[in-house]
Design a protein around this motif. Structure first.
Motif, mmCIF file in Angstrom:
data_model
loop_
_atom_site.group_PDB
_atom_site.id
_atom_site.type_symbol
_atom_site.label_atom_id
_atom_site.label_comp_id
_atom_site.label_asym_id
_atom_site.label_seq_id
_atom_site.Cartn_x
_atom_site.Cartn_y
_atom_site.Cartn_z
ATOM 1 N N LYS B 70 0.792 -1.235 0.000
ATOM 2 C CA LYS B 70 0.000 0.000 0.000
ATOM 3 C C LYS B 70 0.821 1.281 0.000
ATOM 4 O O LYS B 70 0.347 2.301 -0.460
ATOM 5 C CB LYS B 70 -0.900 0.027 1.242
ATOM 6 C CG LYS B 70 -2.039 -0.984 1.189
ATOM 7 C CD LYS B 70 -2.896 -0.893 2.449
ATOM 8 C CE LYS B 70 -3.943 -1.997 2.420
ATOM 9 N NZ LYS B 70 -4.796 -2.057 3.560
ATOM 10 N N TRP B 71 1.995 1.236 0.622
ATOM 11 C CA TRP B 71 2.773 2.472 0.778
ATOM 12 C C TRP B 71 4.219 2.269 0.339
ATOM 13 O O TRP B 71 4.728 1.149 0.366
ATOM 14 C CB TRP B 71 2.777 2.923 2.253
ATOM 15 C CG TRP B 71 1.464 3.450 2.740
ATOM 16 C CD1 TRP B 71 0.945 4.694 2.513
ATOM 17 C CD2 TRP B 71 0.513 2.765 3.578
ATOM 18 N NE1 TRP B 71 -0.272 4.819 3.152
ATOM 19 C CE2 TRP B 71 -0.561 3.659 3.808
ATOM 20 C CE3 TRP B 71 0.455 1.481 4.136
ATOM 21 C CZ2 TRP B 71 -1.677 3.317 4.573
ATOM 22 C CZ3 TRP B 71 -0.652 1.138 4.896
ATOM 23 C CH2 TRP B 71 -1.703 2.047 5.109
ATOM 24 N N ASP B 72 4.858 3.367 0.011
ATOM 25 C CA ASP B 72 6.277 3.325 -0.333
ATOM 26 C C ASP B 72 7.071 3.405 0.978
ATOM 27 O O ASP B 72 7.427 4.486 1.435
ATOM 28 C CB ASP B 72 6.624 4.495 -1.265
ATOM 29 C CG ASP B 72 8.097 4.478 -1.662
ATOM 30 O OD1 ASP B 72 8.759 3.437 -1.459
ATOM 31 O OD2 ASP B 72 8.582 5.515 -2.153
ATOM 32 N N VAL B 73 7.279 2.229 1.555
ATOM 33 C CA VAL B 73 7.923 2.109 2.858
ATOM 34 C C VAL B 73 9.120 1.181 2.700
ATOM 35 O O VAL B 73 9.071 0.215 1.936
ATOM 36 C CB VAL B 73 6.890 1.539 3.871
ATOM 37 C CG1 VAL B 73 7.560 0.869 5.031
ATOM 38 C CG2 VAL B 73 5.949 2.642 4.345
ATOM 39 N N ALA B 98 10.476 5.353 5.812
ATOM 40 C CA ALA B 98 10.058 5.531 4.420
ATOM 41 C C ALA B 98 10.800 6.720 3.830
ATOM 42 O O ALA B 98 11.254 7.595 4.559
ATOM 43 C CB ALA B 98 8.547 5.776 4.369
ATOM 44 N N GLU B 102 4.798 11.058 4.930
ATOM 45 C CA GLU B 102 3.374 10.698 4.890
ATOM 46 C C GLU B 102 3.198 9.190 4.964
ATOM 47 O O GLU B 102 2.369 8.679 5.722
ATOM 48 C CB GLU B 102 2.700 11.212 3.604
ATOM 49 C CG GLU B 102 2.542 12.716 3.524
ATOM 50 C CD GLU B 102 3.785 13.418 2.982
ATOM 51 O OE1 GLU B 102 4.821 12.739 2.744
ATOM 52 O OE2 GLU B 102 3.726 14.641 2.821
ATOM 53 N N ALA B 103 3.985 8.483 4.179
ATOM 54 C CA ALA B 103 3.872 7.022 4.149
ATOM 55 C C ALA B 103 4.237 6.425 5.502
ATOM 56 O O ALA B 103 3.588 5.486 5.983
ATOM 57 C CB ALA B 103 4.771 6.451 3.052
ATOM 58 N N GLU B 106 1.285 7.069 7.994
ATOM 59 C CA GLU B 106 0.085 6.283 7.676
ATOM 60 C C GLU B 106 0.321 4.798 7.903
ATOM 61 O O GLU B 106 -0.525 4.106 8.457
ATOM 62 C CB GLU B 106 -0.342 6.538 6.216
ATOM 63 C CG GLU B 106 -0.947 7.918 6.029
ATOM 64 C CD GLU B 106 -1.238 8.243 4.558
ATOM 65 O OE1 GLU B 106 -1.292 7.304 3.743
ATOM 66 O OE2 GLU B 106 -1.396 9.437 4.260
ATOM 67 N N ALA B 107 1.466 4.312 7.480
ATOM 68 C CA ALA B 107 1.747 2.878 7.612
ATOM 69 C C ALA B 107 1.902 2.484 9.076
ATOM 70 O O ALA B 107 1.475 1.399 9.491
ATOM 71 C CB ALA B 107 3.009 2.528 6.823
#
Lengths: 79, 138
Positions: B70-73, B98, B102-103, B106-107
């Motif tokens: 879902k995220w760029d982590v 990350a 933001e990522a 959120e993650a």
């Protein structure tokens, strides 16, 4: 005979960390839950509970095969 | 990189942060869950955590896998305690790093929220005058 692993409050219901119960051959998860609910009416007072088969949450229609590892998962509360 | 652990020993927050440190990352989000001294005005004496270890590890890895989808982590560290904990003790540490903040924010939030819903860990709150398995009953 199926061995059920118990955790959390279910250990209190079973008075131990495992319980062996008799079920028809290759039962579904739903059949196991019905049997459990009738043997231990306290189960139905839980907010919910799940059955895990081989470390994965199972659906009611999933079939339990000999050798599967079955665990009763009452509401989780990690964190 | 994913690092998930259940531990009966006190959690090492610095080591969790170190594991997630990455030169390609511009942000790192740390969530530390600690033991509160009261629940609904009842004084908490201790908490007893237990886990279905192999499944808990598997579910924590699923959370990490979902995050990477879902995220760029870049890195996810999830360490959770078992055993007896007292007020102020650390129950869980989650670190997400990350490239952009933001990522990471959120993650990290997704990780703790999902952990509380899916990972087979249970805690019993012990009060002066009784005890209760948290969330067992509606």
């Amino acid at each position: 005979m199926i061995r059920l692993l118990a955790f959390g409050i279910v250990k209190d219901f079973f008075h131990g960390s495992a319980l062996d119960i008799e079920l028809p051959k290759n039962p579904t998860v739903d059949i196991l839950k019905k049997e459990l609910n009738s043997l231990y009416p306290e189960m139905q007072k839980l907010a919910s509970y799940m059955i895990a088969v081989n470390n994965n949450y199972a659906s009611d229609g999933d079939i339990i095969y000999p050798g599967d590892e079955i665990a009763i998962i009452p509401p989780v509360s990690g964190g | 990189m994913t690092d998930v652990q259940l531990s009966s020993e006190p959690l090492d927050i610095s080591s969790c942060i170190e594991k997630a440190t990455d030169p390609t990352c511009g942000g790192m989000n740390v969530f530390i869950g600690t033991i509160r001294n009261k629940t609904q005005n009842r004084k908490v004496i201790r908490l007893e955590y237990e886990s279905y270890i192999p499944m808990a590890i598997k579910e924590m890895h699923k959370i990490a896998d979902d995050i990477f989808q879902k995220w760029d982590v870049k890195n996810i560290v999830i360490h959770h305690r078992t055993g007896i904990l007292k007020t102020g003790d650390t129950a869980v540490v989650i670190v997400v790093s990350a490239p952009h903040r933001e990522a990471a924010f959120e993650a990290c939030r997704y990780a703790i929220d999902t952990l509380k819903q899916t990972v087979p860990i249970w805690k019993k709150e012990v009060f002066e005058d009784g005890e209760v398995w948290v969330s067992a009953h509606a």
